[in-house]
Design a protein around this motif. Structure first.
Motif, PDB file in Angstrom:
ATOM      1  N   GLN A   1       1.655  71.910 -11.163  1.00 36.84           N
ATOM      2  CA  GLN A   1       1.009  73.127 -10.675  1.00 36.84           C
ATOM      3  C   GLN A   1       1.272  74.348 -11.552  1.00 36.84           C
ATOM      4  OE1 GLN A   1       2.593  73.363  -6.687  1.00 36.84           O
ATOM      5  NE2 GLN A   1       0.874  72.215  -5.815  1.00 36.84           N
ATOM      6  N   HIS A   2       2.456  74.432 -12.137  1.00 39.60           N
ATOM      7  CA  HIS A   2       2.857  75.687 -12.770  1.00 39.60           C
ATOM      8  C   HIS A   2       3.230  75.597 -14.247  1.00 39.60           C
ATOM      9  CE1 HIS A   2       2.791  77.307  -8.737  1.00 39.60           C
ATOM     10  NE2 HIS A   2       3.657  76.389  -8.333  1.00 39.60           N
ATOM     11  N   LEU A   3       3.118  74.403 -14.848  1.00 41.47           N
ATOM     12  CA  LEU A   3       3.540  74.276 -16.236  1.00 41.47           C
ATOM     13  C   LEU A   3       2.474  73.654 -17.133  1.00 41.47           C
ATOM     14  CD1 LEU A   3       5.895  74.728 -18.214  1.00 41.47           C
ATOM     15  CD2 LEU A   3       6.688  72.419 -17.664  1.00 41.47           C
ATOM     16  N   VAL A   4       1.879  72.573 -16.703  1.00 43.95           N
ATOM     17  CA  VAL A   4       0.961  71.833 -17.576  1.00 43.95           C
ATOM     18  C   VAL A   4      -0.432  72.452 -17.593  1.00 43.95           C
ATOM     19  CG1 VAL A   4       2.250  69.720 -17.107  1.00 43.95           C
ATOM     20  CG2 VAL A   4       0.138  70.179 -15.861  1.00 43.95           C
ATOM     21  N   THR A   5      -1.120  72.220 -18.687  1.00 43.64           N
ATOM     22  CA  THR A   5      -2.514  72.654 -18.813  1.00 43.64           C
ATOM     23  C   THR A   5      -3.473  71.476 -18.724  1.00 43.64           C
ATOM     24  OG1 THR A   5      -2.412  72.459 -21.228  1.00 43.64           O
ATOM     25  CG2 THR A   5      -1.875  74.604 -20.266  1.00 43.64           C
ATOM     26  N   ASP A   6      -2.975  70.269 -19.041  1.00 41.89           N
ATOM     27  CA  ASP A   6      -3.816  69.066 -19.030  1.00 41.89           C
ATOM     28  C   ASP A   6      -3.020  67.885 -18.491  1.00 41.89           C
ATOM     29  OD1 ASP A   6      -6.285  69.775 -21.118  1.00 41.89           O
ATOM     30  OD2 ASP A   6      -4.390  70.740 -21.668  1.00 41.89           O
ATOM     31  N   GLU A   7      -3.688  67.018 -17.761  1.00 44.31           N
ATOM     32  CA  GLU A   7      -3.125  65.727 -17.375  1.00 44.31           C
ATOM     33  C   GLU A   7      -4.023  64.654 -17.970  1.00 44.31           C
ATOM     34  OE1 GLU A   7      -1.781  65.059 -13.317  1.00 44.31           O
ATOM     35  OE2 GLU A   7      -2.036  67.197 -12.911  1.00 44.31           O
ATOM     36  N   LEU A   8      -3.441  63.751 -18.771  1.00 50.54           N
ATOM     37  CA  LEU A   8      -4.238  62.742 -19.454  1.00 50.54           C
ATOM     38  C   LEU A   8      -3.723  61.331 -19.171  1.00 50.54           C
ATOM     39  CD1 LEU A   8      -4.802  64.356 -22.978  1.00 50.54           C
ATOM     40  CD2 LEU A   8      -6.367  64.297 -21.029  1.00 50.54           C
ATOM     41  N   SER A   9      -4.655  60.412 -19.101  1.00 50.81           N
ATOM     42  CA  SER A   9      -4.356  58.997 -18.914  1.00 50.81           C
ATOM     43  C   SER A   9      -5.072  58.215 -20.003  1.00 50.81           C
ATOM     44  CB  SER A   9      -4.853  58.530 -17.540  1.00 50.81           C
ATOM     45  OG  SER A   9      -4.879  57.118 -17.448  1.00 50.81           O
ATOM     46  N   VAL A  10      -4.459  57.134 -20.480  1.00 52.08           N
ATOM     47  CA  VAL A  10      -5.114  56.304 -21.492  1.00 52.08           C
ATOM     48  C   VAL A  10      -5.808  55.103 -20.872  1.00 52.08           C
ATOM     49  CG1 VAL A  10      -3.619  57.010 -23.396  1.00 52.08           C
ATOM     50  CG2 VAL A  10      -2.956  55.060 -21.971  1.00 52.08           C
ATOM     51  N   GLY A  11      -5.855  55.028 -19.553  1.00 56.90           N
ATOM     52  CA  GLY A  11      -6.568  53.929 -18.904  1.00 56.90           C
ATOM     53  C   GLY A  11      -6.097  53.703 -17.491  1.00 56.90           C
ATOM     54  N   ASP A  12      -6.833  52.884 -16.782  1.00 57.38           N
ATOM     55  CA  ASP A  12      -6.542  52.627 -15.376  1.00 57.38           C
ATOM     56  C   ASP A  12      -5.514  51.511 -15.222  1.00 57.38           C
ATOM     57  OD1 ASP A  12      -8.342  54.583 -14.723  1.00 57.38           O
ATOM     58  OD2 ASP A  12      -9.991  53.203 -14.343  1.00 57.38           O
ATOM     59  N   TYR A  13      -4.319  51.795 -15.695  1.00 58.26           N
ATOM     60  CA  TYR A  13      -3.198  50.877 -15.543  1.00 58.26           C
ATOM     61  C   TYR A  13      -1.929  51.707 -15.639  1.00 58.26           C
ATOM     62  CZ  TYR A  13      -3.855  51.255 -20.588  1.00 58.26           C
ATOM     63  OH  TYR A  13      -4.058  51.731 -21.855  1.00 58.26           O
ATOM     64  N   VAL A  14      -0.803  51.118 -15.256  1.00 60.80           N
ATOM     65  CA  VAL A  14       0.454  51.863 -15.224  1.00 60.80           C
ATOM     66  C   VAL A  14       1.414  51.298 -16.258  1.00 60.80           C
ATOM     67  CG1 VAL A  14       2.417  52.550 -13.808  1.00 60.80           C
ATOM     68  CG2 VAL A  14       0.142  52.395 -12.775  1.00 60.80           C
ATOM     69  N   LEU A  15       2.038  52.191 -17.033  1.00 61.79           N
ATOM     70  CA  LEU A  15       3.035  51.807 -18.025  1.00 61.79           C
ATOM     71  C   LEU A  15       4.412  52.280 -17.563  1.00 61.79           C
ATOM     72  CD1 LEU A  15       1.033  52.817 -21.217  1.00 61.79           C
ATOM     73  CD2 LEU A  15       1.445  50.504 -20.374  1.00 61.79           C
ATOM     74  N   THR A  16       5.449  51.820 -18.263  1.00 59.58           N
ATOM     75  CA  THR A  16       6.812  52.194 -17.892  1.00 59.58           C
ATOM     76  C   THR A  16       7.053  53.686 -18.048  1.00 59.58           C
ATOM     77  OG1 THR A  16       7.554  50.014 -18.609  1.00 59.58           O
ATOM     78  CG2 THR A  16       9.252  51.693 -18.328  1.00 59.58           C
ATOM     79  N   GLY A  17       6.437  54.283 -19.060  1.00 57.52           N
ATOM     80  CA  GLY A  17       6.638  55.713 -19.300  1.00 57.52           C
ATOM     81  C   GLY A  17       5.494  56.284 -20.101  1.00 57.52           C
ATOM     82  N   GLY A  18       5.598  57.551 -20.413  1.00 59.67           N
ATOM     83  CA  GLY A  18       4.519  58.232 -21.113  1.00 59.67           C
ATOM     84  C   GLY A  18       4.602  58.179 -22.622  1.00 59.67           C
ATOM     85  N   GLU A  19       5.610  57.503 -23.170  1.00 61.02           N
ATOM     86  CA  GLU A  19       5.793  57.510 -24.623  1.00 61.02           C
ATOM     87  C   GLU A  19       4.644  56.843 -25.372  1.00 61.02           C
ATOM     88  OE1 GLU A  19       9.564  58.709 -22.988  1.00 61.02           O
ATOM     89  OE2 GLU A  19       8.277  57.001 -22.483  1.00 61.02           O
ATOM     90  N   ILE A  20       4.264  55.640 -24.950  1.00 58.93           N
ATOM     91  CA  ILE A  20       3.186  54.930 -25.653  1.00 58.93           C
ATOM     92  C   ILE A  20       1.854  55.676 -25.527  1.00 58.93           C
ATOM     93  CG2 ILE A  20       1.832  52.799 -25.709  1.00 58.93           C
ATOM     94  CD1 ILE A  20       4.440  51.289 -25.133  1.00 58.93           C
ATOM     95  N   PRO A  21       1.472  56.163 -24.344  1.00 56.23           N
ATOM     96  CA  PRO A  21       0.255  56.991 -24.280  1.00 56.23           C
ATOM     97  C   PRO A  21       0.323  58.217 -25.184  1.00 56.23           C
ATOM     98  CG  PRO A  21       0.881  56.286 -22.094  1.00 56.23           C
ATOM     99  CD  PRO A  21       1.989  55.855 -22.997  1.00 56.23           C
ATOM    100  N   ALA A  22       1.483  58.856 -25.277  1.00 57.25           N
ATOM    101  CA  ALA A  22       1.626  60.021 -26.152  1.00 57.25           C
ATOM    102  C   ALA A  22       1.374  59.624 -27.609  1.00 57.25           C
ATOM    103  CB  ALA A  22       3.014  60.637 -26.010  1.00 57.25           C
ATOM    104  N   MET A  23       1.915  58.482 -28.028  1.00 55.45           N
ATOM    105  CA  MET A  23       1.690  58.009 -29.393  1.00 55.45           C
ATOM    106  C   MET A  23       0.205  57.771 -29.657  1.00 55.45           C
ATOM    107  SD  MET A  23       4.758  55.229 -29.723  1.00 55.45           S
ATOM    108  CE  MET A  23       6.446  55.628 -29.235  1.00 55.45           C
ATOM    109  N   VAL A  24      -0.462  57.166 -28.689  1.00 54.82           N
ATOM    110  CA  VAL A  24      -1.899  56.875 -28.824  1.00 54.82           C
ATOM    111  C   VAL A  24      -2.687  58.168 -29.018  1.00 54.82           C
ATOM    112  CG1 VAL A  24      -3.936  56.053 -27.576  1.00 54.82           C
ATOM    113  CG2 VAL A  24      -1.819  54.723 -27.523  1.00 54.82           C
ATOM    114  N   ILE A  25      -2.429  59.144 -28.170  1.00 52.40           N
ATOM    115  CA  ILE A  25      -3.181  60.396 -28.213  1.00 52.40           C
ATOM    116  C   ILE A  25      -2.865  61.175 -29.486  1.00 52.40           C
ATOM    117  CG2 ILE A  25      -3.516  62.621 -27.066  1.00 52.40           C
ATOM    118  CD1 ILE A  25      -3.014  61.148 -24.398  1.00 52.40           C
TER     119      ILE A  25
END
Length: 258
Positions: free
Chosen positions: A129-153
């Motif tokens: 609500q008060h810090l982020v400007t964007d919320e992004l997902s790399v697909g409709d599945y769940v990963l252990t953490g956000g590191e791999i999606p961050a690398m992809v983006i």
């Protein structure tokens, strides 16, 4: 461009940030790639960054203090014109907007990107609500953490920056950049086993080759990702190719039924 990644596992990025296109872009100082272990911003003696959710439930939730502290402690990035650049703070989250090439092109125009890689059950809602400007997902599945999606983006965004790719046209003609999937590629030898390179590509006629590639892109998109054509205004020639392809498929289907 400056990119900061908030993560509990900065070692995961060492190889990625030092290799291939990202490594070259970093060496050329086109982009500054940095990791921050937000555990050091924990406010308790045990250095924990998560806690049980209010109201009960399974899993642990990332606390707001370490994330806010890490983001607010980042150095202010100044543009070449000397003005402070307000960062885009991106939360990697399966609930976020699905990442696309269009989004990559948008982010490539920014000066400062901050990625928040979460773990556990989720984030304290006040981070959203008060810090982020964007919320992004790399697909409709769940990963252990956000590191791999961050690398992809990050990889997708950095390759679009001027001077990163050896051939600037590479990014322009990539799949999705034009709204179509990319046309087929061939290289030497002209004949491999019994398979030959399409004669058109050997003709040396640039306009005809360009037309052939566009047709192949349209047909390949129609075959594999027809949803991409829904918002595309087809030219008269493109519509003709689509009609011919659909007629051919209909005839093949009729033959199989018989």
């Amino acid at each position: 461009m400056r990119i900061d990644v908030l993560t509990l596992f900065p070692e995961m990025f060492e190889g990625v940030f030092s290799s291939s296109i990202l490594g070259k872009a970093r060496d050329k100082e086109i982009v500054s790639l940095n990791t921050v272990n937000f555990r050091i911003y924990s406010t308790n003696k045990h250095n924990t960054v998560d806690d049980y959710p209010y109201g009960g439930g399974g899993g642990m939730v990332l606390k707001p203090e370490p994330i806010f502290g890490a983001v607010e402690d980042l150095p202010t990035y100044t543009t070449p014109e000397g003005a402070p650049a307000k960062p885009r703070v991106i939360l990697l989250c399966p609930q976020g907007e699905t990442f696309t090439q269009k989004k990559a092109e948008e982010l490539a125009g920014e000066q400062h990107l901050v990625f928040i890689c979460g773990h556990y059950e989720g984030y304290d809602e006040r981070i959203r609500q008060h810090l982020v400007t964007d919320e992004l997902s790399v697909g409709d599945y769940v990963l252990t953490g956000g590191e791999i999606p961050a690398m992809v983006i990050i990889d997708s965004v950095v390759r679009l920056l001027p001077g990163v790719l050896g051939n600037e046209m590479s990014a322009v003609t990539d799949s999705f950049s034009t709204g179509l999937l990319e046309y087929p590629h061939y290289t030497r030898p002209a004949k491999f086993r019994e398979w030959e390179v399409p004669e058109m590509l050997l003709s040396g006629h640039h306009e005809n080759v360009k037309k052939w590639r566009l047709k192949e892109s349209v047909i390949r998109t129609l075959e594999r990702r027809p949803d991409l054509l829904k918002d595309r205004v087809l030219s008269k020639e493109e519509k003709k190719w689509v009609d011919e392809w659909q007629k051919m498929r209909q005839e093949e289907s009729t033959v199989q039924e018989k």
